[in-house]
Design an enzyme around this catalytic site. Sequence first.
Site, PDB file in Angstrom:
ATOM      1  N   GLY A 199       7.542   1.562   2.486  1.00  0.00           N
ATOM      2  CA  GLY A 199       8.592   1.601   1.458  1.00  0.00           C
ATOM      3  C   GLY A 199       8.095   1.415   0.040  1.00  0.00           C
ATOM      4  O   GLY A 199       8.863   1.002  -0.831  1.00  0.00           O
ATOM      5  N   SER A 200       6.824   1.739  -0.205  1.00  0.00           N
ATOM      6  CA  SER A 200       6.281   1.500  -1.545  1.00  0.00           C
ATOM      7  C   SER A 200       7.032   2.304  -2.617  1.00  0.00           C
ATOM      8  O   SER A 200       7.364   1.777  -3.684  1.00  0.00           O
ATOM      9  CB  SER A 200       4.779   1.786  -1.532  1.00  0.00           C
ATOM     10  OG  SER A 200       4.431   2.742  -2.443  1.00  0.00           O
ATOM     11  N   SER A 201       7.347   3.574  -2.345  1.00  0.00           N
ATOM     12  CA  SER A 201       8.038   4.369  -3.371  1.00  0.00           C
ATOM     13  C   SER A 201       9.490   3.930  -3.516  1.00  0.00           C
ATOM     14  O   SER A 201      10.024   3.901  -4.630  1.00  0.00           O
ATOM     15  CB  SER A 201       7.944   5.867  -3.064  1.00  0.00           C
ATOM     16  OG  SER A 201       8.638   6.176  -1.892  1.00  0.00           O
ATOM     17  N   ALA A 202      10.133   3.565  -2.417  1.00  0.00           N
ATOM     18  CA  ALA A 202      11.532   3.109  -2.504  1.00  0.00           C
ATOM     19  C   ALA A 202      11.605   1.772  -3.238  1.00  0.00           C
ATOM     20  O   ALA A 202      12.514   1.541  -4.047  1.00  0.00           O
ATOM     21  CB  ALA A 202      12.137   2.986  -1.111  1.00  0.00           C
ATOM     22  N   PRO A 252       0.841  -1.203   0.000  1.00  0.00           N
ATOM     23  CA  PRO A 252       0.000   0.000   0.000  1.00  0.00           C
ATOM     24  C   PRO A 252       0.878   1.256   0.000  1.00  0.00           C
ATOM     25  O   PRO A 252       1.872   1.307   0.725  1.00  0.00           O
ATOM     26  CB  PRO A 252      -0.793  -0.112   1.315  1.00  0.00           C
ATOM     27  CG  PRO A 252      -0.646  -1.517   1.764  1.00  0.00           C
ATOM     28  CD  PRO A 252       0.627  -2.049   1.183  1.00  0.00           C
ATOM     29  N   ASP A 304      15.232   3.742   3.512  1.00  0.00           N
ATOM     30  CA  ASP A 304      14.220   2.955   2.795  1.00  0.00           C
ATOM     31  C   ASP A 304      14.804   2.215   1.591  1.00  0.00           C
ATOM     32  O   ASP A 304      14.726   0.992   1.498  1.00  0.00           O
ATOM     33  CB  ASP A 304      13.077   3.864   2.307  1.00  0.00           C
ATOM     34  CG  ASP A 304      12.105   4.224   3.410  1.00  0.00           C
ATOM     35  OD1 ASP A 304      12.477   4.066   4.589  1.00  0.00           O
ATOM     36  OD2 ASP A 304      10.986   4.663   3.097  1.00  0.00           O
TER      37      ASP A 304
HETATM   38  O1  PMV Z   1       8.854   7.218   4.332  1.00  0.00           O
HETATM   39  P1  PMV Z   1       8.659   6.431   5.597  1.00  0.00           P
HETATM   40  O2  PMV Z   1       7.303   6.524   6.179  1.00  0.00           O
HETATM   41  O3  PMV Z   1       9.150   5.028   5.451  1.00  0.00           O
HETATM   42  O4  PMV Z   1       9.639   7.092   6.715  1.00  0.00           O
HETATM   43  C1  PMV Z   1      11.030   7.126   6.526  1.00  0.00           C
HETATM   44  C2  PMV Z   1      11.769   7.221   7.809  1.00  0.00           C
HETATM   45  C3  PMV Z   1      12.094   8.612   8.343  1.00  0.00           C
HETATM   46  O5  PMV Z   1      13.124   8.415   9.315  1.00  0.00           O
HETATM   47  C4  PMV Z   1      10.881   9.238   9.014  1.00  0.00           C
HETATM   48  C5  PMV Z   1      12.583   9.571   7.257  1.00  0.00           C
HETATM   49  C6  PMV Z   1      13.946   9.241   6.676  1.00  0.00           C
HETATM   50  O6  PMV Z   1      14.278   9.834   5.633  1.00  0.00           O
HETATM   51  O7  PMV Z   1      14.690   8.432   7.272  1.00  0.00           O
END
Ligand code: PMV
Length: 295
Positions: free
Chosen positions: A93-96, A87, A138
């Site tokens: 991590g969907s975008s990564a 989701p 990510d």
């Molecule tokens: O994008 P998310 O929801 O996986 O959050 C990433 C983790 C953070 O520490 C909040 C941001 C980062 O760039 O490390």
Amino acid sequence: MAKAFGKVILAGEHAVVYGYPAIASVIGQSVRVEASYTNTPGFEFENHHLNARGDAEQLLEQLSPKLQSLLGERISKVQFKITSQIPGGCGLGSSAALSVALIRSALDLFGEQKNTQEVTDMALEIEKIFHGNPSGIDHTVIAEESLIWFQENKAKHIQCPKPFNIVIAITGPHAGTLKAVQAVRARYENNPQATKHTLEAIADITHNMREAIQTGDIKSVATLMTENHKLLGALGVSTPELDSLCKLAIDNGALGAKLTGAGGGGSIIALTHEPNRLAAVFKQAGYQALQTVVG
Ligand code: PMV
């Protein structure tokens, strides 16, 4: 065809932005990308929530030129077919995973080999479109496909002699990683001493969790997750819904639970010996639940 798995952060999100360590693991759910030469180049989404907050078109406009600058003009003849089990915008991590899978699928099509570090570096450039200036955790954990210790852009694999079950409960897309990171930055600027203290306490938890994972002390891993959640609350990134989902997990036998990712919505993770039962509890409460094994 290329696949990249999503991720959860077990400890240290937000603190990682300030140079403290974090621990992250890939999960069983993935993004699949099929790249092929075509007369209709571009992106075709079977079911990827590229951007659950609605600025998908703007992001897509930036994606093609970015891929071209990384992989050359030949990208302009390629179609990417994207299918996702992750989701979007929920801290998983969907975008990564999309960034890593896009790179891998193109390299696969071109018959080119690149090592994990090269894929990670390219994926970071794409990840910047989605997240501005991410810590890198990510796409690094996703490219490494393992359980990692991450600090200042360097990853180390963590040995995990006793794998453990995690159930993920999803409340819906969070308000955006950038927004959450900026809110913590504002808190830091307004109240540096207390915020630094909280970030240091999170770093202590992360160190202790690595030790607990390596020695197979699953109960301590779980307790540390719960402590980390409280400190994320002190940073202002939890919500009443995330708090109540963590409580629901603990009331139903989870050994520990925390929000995962940026917070302000998104997902929680709960460590449990009874993943099927807990997933059913979350579903009954109206939430999407995913199961994965860490280690
Ligand atoms: O994008 P998310 O929801 O996986 O959050 C990433 C983790 C953070 O520490 C909040 C941001 C980062 O760039 O490390």
